[in-house]
Design a protein around this motif. Structure first.
Motif, PDB file in Angstrom:
ATOM      1  N   VAL A  90      -0.063   7.465   3.091  1.00 26.28           N
ATOM      2  CA  VAL A  90      -1.052   8.522   2.914  1.00 26.28           C
ATOM      3  C   VAL A  90      -0.957   9.154   1.529  1.00 26.28           C
ATOM      4  O   VAL A  90      -1.944   9.276   0.824  1.00 26.28           O
ATOM      5  CB  VAL A  90      -0.895   9.598   4.009  1.00 26.28           C
ATOM      6  N   PHE A  91       0.258   9.559   1.143  1.00 22.58           N
ATOM      7  CA  PHE A  91       0.421  10.225  -0.154  1.00 22.58           C
ATOM      8  C   PHE A  91       1.148   9.286  -1.112  1.00 22.58           C
ATOM      9  O   PHE A  91       2.273   9.556  -1.533  1.00 22.58           O
ATOM     10  CB  PHE A  91       1.211  11.514   0.003  1.00 22.58           C
ATOM     11  N   LEU A  95       7.601  13.551   4.094  1.00 19.23           N
ATOM     12  CA  LEU A  95       6.232  14.005   4.310  1.00 19.23           C
ATOM     13  C   LEU A  95       5.284  12.809   4.334  1.00 19.23           C
ATOM     14  O   LEU A  95       4.450  12.656   5.237  1.00 19.23           O
ATOM     15  CB  LEU A  95       5.849  14.957   3.178  1.00 19.23           C
ATOM     16  N   ALA A 107       5.922  10.583   7.497  1.00 18.80           N
ATOM     17  CA  ALA A 107       5.457  11.189   8.747  1.00 18.80           C
ATOM     18  C   ALA A 107       3.934  11.114   8.832  1.00 18.80           C
ATOM     19  O   ALA A 107       3.361  10.718   9.857  1.00 18.80           O
ATOM     20  CB  ALA A 107       5.931  12.647   8.839  1.00 18.80           C
ATOM     21  N   ALA A 108       3.252  11.478   7.744  1.00 17.76           N
ATOM     22  CA  ALA A 108       1.788  11.433   7.770  1.00 17.76           C
ATOM     23  C   ALA A 108       1.301  10.004   7.972  1.00 17.76           C
ATOM     24  O   ALA A 108       0.335   9.754   8.696  1.00 17.76           O
ATOM     25  CB  ALA A 108       1.224  12.013   6.472  1.00 17.76           C
ATOM     26  N   ILE A 157       1.619   8.931  11.574  1.00 15.63           N
ATOM     27  CA  ILE A 157       0.652   9.541  12.480  1.00 15.63           C
ATOM     28  C   ILE A 157      -0.756   9.015  12.240  1.00 15.63           C
ATOM     29  O   ILE A 157      -1.522   8.825  13.183  1.00 15.63           O
ATOM     30  CB  ILE A 157       0.724  11.070  12.346  1.00 15.63           C
ATOM     31  N   PHE A 158      -1.100   8.699  10.981  1.00 19.76           N
ATOM     32  CA  PHE A 158      -2.508   8.396  10.700  1.00 19.76           C
ATOM     33  C   PHE A 158      -2.816   6.950  10.353  1.00 19.76           C
ATOM     34  O   PHE A 158      -3.971   6.565  10.392  1.00 19.76           O
ATOM     35  CB  PHE A 158      -3.026   9.310   9.594  1.00 19.76           C
ATOM     36  N   HIS A 159      -1.850   6.170   9.971  1.00 22.78           N
ATOM     37  CA  HIS A 159      -2.189   4.821   9.515  1.00 22.78           C
ATOM     38  C   HIS A 159      -1.708   3.717  10.447  1.00 22.78           C
ATOM     39  O   HIS A 159      -1.454   2.605  10.002  1.00 22.78           O
ATOM     40  CB  HIS A 159      -1.630   4.583   8.107  1.00 22.78           C
ATOM     41  N   TYR A 193     -11.207   2.340   5.638  1.00 22.51           N
ATOM     42  CA  TYR A 193     -10.879   3.552   6.352  1.00 22.51           C
ATOM     43  C   TYR A 193     -12.039   4.509   6.324  1.00 22.51           C
ATOM     44  O   TYR A 193     -12.613   4.755   5.272  1.00 22.51           O
ATOM     45  CB  TYR A 193      -9.677   4.239   5.715  1.00 22.51           C
ATOM     46  N   ARG A 238     -11.076  10.040   8.525  1.00 24.08           N
ATOM     47  CA  ARG A 238      -9.701   9.842   8.943  1.00 24.08           C
ATOM     48  C   ARG A 238      -8.748  10.051   7.756  1.00 24.08           C
ATOM     49  O   ARG A 238      -7.681  10.640   7.906  1.00 24.08           O
ATOM     50  CB  ARG A 238      -9.546   8.440   9.512  1.00 24.08           C
ATOM     51  N   GLU A 239      -9.185   9.572   6.621  1.00 24.53           N
ATOM     52  CA  GLU A 239      -8.380   9.758   5.422  1.00 24.53           C
ATOM     53  C   GLU A 239      -8.156  11.250   5.164  1.00 24.53           C
ATOM     54  O   GLU A 239      -7.055  11.708   4.897  1.00 24.53           O
ATOM     55  CB  GLU A 239      -9.124   9.123   4.248  1.00 24.53           C
ATOM     56  N   ALA A 241      -5.811  12.850   7.542  1.00 24.77           N
ATOM     57  CA  ALA A 241      -4.406  12.582   7.210  1.00 24.77           C
ATOM     58  C   ALA A 241      -3.936  13.519   6.108  1.00 24.77           C
ATOM     59  O   ALA A 241      -2.865  14.115   6.194  1.00 24.77           O
ATOM     60  CB  ALA A 241      -4.238  11.134   6.766  1.00 24.77           C
ATOM     61  N   TYR A 242      -4.762  13.662   5.063  1.00 26.12           N
ATOM     62  CA  TYR A 242      -4.384  14.593   3.991  1.00 26.12           C
ATOM     63  C   TYR A 242      -4.193  15.999   4.552  1.00 26.12           C
ATOM     64  O   TYR A 242      -3.242  16.701   4.217  1.00 26.12           O
ATOM     65  CB  TYR A 242      -5.481  14.672   2.921  1.00 26.12           C
ATOM     66  N   TRP A 295      -3.591  17.081   7.615  1.00 26.24           N
ATOM     67  CA  TRP A 295      -2.403  17.249   8.448  1.00 26.24           C
ATOM     68  C   TRP A 295      -1.157  17.274   7.574  1.00 26.24           C
ATOM     69  O   TRP A 295      -0.302  18.146   7.718  1.00 26.24           O
ATOM     70  CB  TRP A 295      -2.310  16.118   9.471  1.00 26.24           C
ATOM     71  N   GLY A 296      -1.087  16.327   6.655  1.00 30.67           N
ATOM     72  CA  GLY A 296       0.090  16.250   5.806  1.00 30.67           C
ATOM     73  C   GLY A 296       0.281  17.520   5.004  1.00 30.67           C
ATOM     74  O   GLY A 296       1.385  18.042   4.884  1.00 30.67           O
ATOM     75  N   ILE A 306       1.530  20.338   7.225  1.00 32.27           N
ATOM     76  CA  ILE A 306       2.951  20.186   7.527  1.00 32.27           C
ATOM     77  C   ILE A 306       3.782  20.566   6.310  1.00 32.27           C
ATOM     78  O   ILE A 306       4.826  21.207   6.416  1.00 32.27           O
ATOM     79  CB  ILE A 306       3.243  18.733   7.957  1.00 32.27           C
TER      80      ILE A 306
END
Ligand code: HEM
Ligand SMILES: [Cu+2]
Lengths: 623, 181
Positions: free
Chosen positions: A189-190, A254, A257-258, A261-263, B5, B9-10, B13-14, B16-17, B20
């Protein structure tokens, strides 16, 4: 609604940057410049008697400048700062080996960067340990000249190993490489942040290694107060170095975890999530809570030194520091071993080709260990507590062995009556389990106040935590390196040689640390370069085994390196594993899977022949 | 085309991340609040200027409000309003920092006292987060203009706003602890 967001991520710049210098080199140059500017500015506004060019406050500010310069130089400027202000990124990731020496957004490159950096740290801190053991071969000082040198060596060793190896290899290293593969993701994600995160690790490690330049420090990896507040300037680099390394861990956690959950690929439900991924998810949450905690604690301790404030020094409350340190410290030890627990139950069912026993309980165990780990910290400071306060901490410390036992139960239940393939990874996992039993059980003794008050701060404790950390986590790391080597490189190691090398470190390890239990019981204290002569024979023999162990790790590293570049080609899925990383080629292509992954079953059942997942290949591009 | 994607959804994810991440960043504040309680109890130093503190807190709330309105503006597709809003919020945040610097400069609160230590640490840490926040607001206001945020695509602005609100709340709690509780 499907919209392209590439417009905002202008990465295909028509004029890619022509780098005149390798990013790492540029990072070093910019770091030097950053240090000079920030340092000189600070001494200009805050001069000190005699007008030295470097003072304790100025070195801190200078370090911040150096860190910024370093991160910009390795690619942060083009990769992060420019896009942040909306200019197109001019950063191009090279396609050849050069990609490992700068900012990368590919999780596999980042994972390898972490593994290599962390292995280098392991080597340096290991040589440090050899120096410590050499000193301890004689009851009086014969190698180091000043006690401060010895204590600095111990402190640098412990801090590097905890924050640069133990916390890193299984999470930021193997986690970054394998978690996205195991959940069928094509990227994280990041990714860019994660790429920057890696470069904090060498920065932090170098800071710690440079700490003696500012004066020998005496506190060891715990930075205990009030000693730290009256110690020489080296303490400052202890705080800063660990700050950078923990920041790197926070970023990796981080991102992972992301991503988890998302990928996840289609069909990768929570009930099917691989164990290693569960392990990484739980420790990521621990990292996200506790690493910022220790960072803030260190900031306060640093202010105590610089200003000076009196939070934790003799005018304040040193015990508060102790509690704040161990609030993080005990979860930290589980951050180190939980991924190892998970890996045992990843490797054993594959090697036995047998259903994983009680999978759900193995996961529940991981989660409960994670939650209980915040409730036990005071077992490290029993000697500073009233008798009446000890009981709850003693109780929870001993209770935590129950969820820990779940991992063992799953492993042993799977082994039960299995026709186990006896390969190098199998052997190393069995060794790790054996070692951790000893480490864990002695932990239960230590959590017993009557025992603890006797052996606290003796070599008994040293033996305990090395059994858990080296014996449990590092052995598992080596096992996982052998297990995944065919995936990482497409090549195979020599299994016979691998087993002999495993035996080598097993003998070296147990020879070294089992005798440390005896040393501790005989009264050998921690943190002392000299000791009563009656302890010499045991110490001498411990040191010999320690050198043997050190050589064994190097031998394993050489073997792995050799197999990586020159080993025989390995079959696609040599262990007949079912998890997703084996669904793609070895080493995996840039975007992991040449098509779309769909999971249809769990990965830990071997009582049928149906595949767990399908890879729907992308259509061949028309010629 | 292979499946790409979905943007939603992308962004999820950002989002939520980032949340957190902010939760994780609240840990340092919780830690200092706990130390504030342990070291100071409910003591408020009589030399602490409630006036200055309150003006600072007011600036904080005001800039939070402006940044929030800026986000609403881009949700409705008004790019210029958003950019200006972010810059205004950054300027007011800057004014708050200047006030803080003034207060530090006067040394009315002696650093060598229990209250002083906690005061300088807590206000310093929230000031640091605010500084980062200002940098982010300014950077994103430039980015918004160059990549043309739209009512549909403005995740970066949302993130900047989250961060700004986070530091505002942390700063306001610090204010309450330092001056009132
Ligand atoms: C069964 C679970 C465990 C229990 C009950 C336990 C208990 C303890 C206790 C009571 C001490 C303090 C000894 C003293 O200083 O007097 C201790 C020290 C330590 N333990 Fe454990 N432990 C357990 C598992 C682990 C694990 C899994 C690790 C690491 C992966 C670990 C790492 C450490 C470390 C690093 C120290 C010493 C820190 C220091 O004083 O510098 N322990 N343990
Ligand atoms: Cu502990």
């Amino acid at each position: 609604m499907e919209q392209q967001i590439t417009q905002a991520e202008a990465r295909n710049n028509p004029q890619p940057k022509v780098m005149h210098m390798a990013p790492v080199l540029r990072g070093l140059v910019w770091a030097t410049i950053g240090f000079a500017i920030f340092d000189l500015m600070t001494v200009a506004v805050d001069p000190f008697r005699g007008r030295p060019l470097v003072t304790e406050p100025s070195v801190v500010v200078g370090w911040v400048g150096a860190l910024i310069g370093w991160l910009m130089g390795v690619g942060g400027y083009e990769g992060v700062i420019l896009p942040l202000f909306g200019s197109p990124s001019t950063w191009v990731e090279p396609k050849n080996w050069r990609k490992y020496f700068g900012l990368s957004t590919n999780h596999k490159v980042i994972g390898l960067q972490y593994l290599v950096t962390s292995s280098s740290i392991f080597f340096i801190a290991g040589m440090d340990a050899m120096a410590i053991r050499y000193e301890l071969m004689q009851p009086s000082m014969h190698f180091f000249t000043y006690t401060g040198q010895y204590l600095t060596a111990v402190g640098v060793h412990g801090s590097l190993m905890m924050f640069g190896v133990g916390t890193v290899v299984l999470i930021s290293g193997l986690g970054n490489y394998f978690v996205p593969l195991m959940i069928g993701a094509k990227e994280t994600v990041f990714s860019r942040l994660s790429g920057i995160g890696h470069w904090l690790l060498p920065a932090g490690a170098l800071t710690l290694i440079a700490s003696p330049l500012l004066g020998y420090w005496d506190t060891g990896w715990r930075g205990y107060e009030p000693l730290a507040s009256q110690d020489p300037g080296g303490m400052v680099f202890y705080y800063l170095g660990i700050f950078a390394m923990t920041l790197s861990t926070i970023i990796a956690s981080l991102n992972l975890a992301a991503t988890i959950i998302f990928h996840r690929a289609r069909g990768m439900t929570w009930a099917r999530l691989p164990l290693f991924v569960w392990g990484i998810l739980t420790v990521s949450l621990l990292n996200l809570i506790w690493q910022p905690e220790i960072e803030m604690t260190f900031v306060m301790a640093l202010l105590d030194k610089l200003i000076p404030f009196h939070f934790f020094d003799a005018l304040g409350s040193p015990l508060t520091y102790l509690s704040m340190f161990w609030l993080f410290g005990h979860p930290e030890v589980y951050i180190i071993v939980l991924p190892a627990f998970a890996l045992w139950n990843e490797i054993i069912p594959v090697m036995a080709q047998k259903n994983l026993f009680a999978r759900d309980w193995a996961i529940i165990g991981l989660i409960f260990v994670m939650m209980l780990s915040g409730l036990v910290w005071a077992h490290h400071i029993f000697t500073n507590m009233r008798n009446s306060e000890m009981f709850p901490f003693s109780f929870f410390s001993e209770m935590i062995s129950i969820p820990t036992g779940f991992s063992f139960m799953a492993a042993i239940g799977t082994l039960w009556r299995a026709r186990l393939r006896f390969t190098t990874p199998t052997l190393l996992v069995l060794m790790a389990i054996f070692n951790f039993v000893i480490g864990g059980l002695t932990g239960v003794y230590l959590a017993d106040p009557p025992v603890n008050l006797q052996v606290h701060d003796t070599f008994f404790v040293i033996a305990h935590f090395h059994y858990t950390i080296i014996g449990g986590a590092i052995f598992t790391w080596v096992a996982a390196m052998y297990y995944w080597l065919p995936k990482l490189s497409g090549r195979m190691f020599n299994d016979t040689l691998g087993k002999w090398l495993a035996l080598w470190i097993f003998i070296g390890f147990n020879g070294t640390f089992s005798q440390m239990f005896l040393l501790g019981l005989d009264g050998m204290n921690r943190w002392v370069p000299a000791y009563p002569p009656y302890l010499k024979p045991l110490n001498y023999s411990v040191s010999l085994f320690a050198f043997f162990l050190g050589a064994g790790f190097i031998a394993n590293a050489i073997h792995i390196w050799w197999a990586w570049v020159k080993g025989p080609k390995s079959p696609e899925n040599p262990w007949h594993a079912r998890t997703l990383e084996w669904l793609t080629t070895s080493p995996p292509p840039d975007d992991n899977f040449d098509g779309e992954v769909e999971v249809v079953r769990g990965f830990y059942r071997y009582d049928h022949d149906e595949p767990s997942a399908y890879l729907v290949k992308n259509p061949e591009p028309a010629e | 085309m292979a499946v790409t994607y979905a943007k939603d959804r992308e962004i999820a994810a950002y989002r939520w991340g980032f949340r957190i991440f902010l939760v994780s960043q609240s840990v340092p504040f919780i830690l200092i609040f706990a130390d504030w309680y342990m070291f100071d109890g409910y003591y408020v130093s009589p030399v602490a200027s409630k006036w200055l503190g309150s003006i600072e807190a007011f600036f904080g709330l005001l800039s939070g409000l402006i940044a929030w309105q800026a986000l609403q503006a881009i949700r409705a597709g008004h790019l210029m309003a958003m950019i200006q809003g972010f810059r205004r919020a950054a300027v007011i945040g800057g004014a708050q920092l200047v006030l803080l610097a003034y207060q530090w400069g006067t040394r009315f609160i002696p650093p060598g006292t229990r209250y002083g230590e906690v005061y300088y640490t807590l206000s310093g840490v929230s000031g640091f987060y605010e500084l980062i926040g200002i940098f982010v607001l300014v950077a994103i206001s430039f980015r918004a203009a160059r990549v043309q945020f739209t009512a549909h695509y403005h995740w970066d602005a949302e993130a900047a706003e989250y961060f700004w609100i986070f530091q505002m709340v942390a700063g306001f709690l610090s204010y309450l602890f330092l001056y009132w509780i």
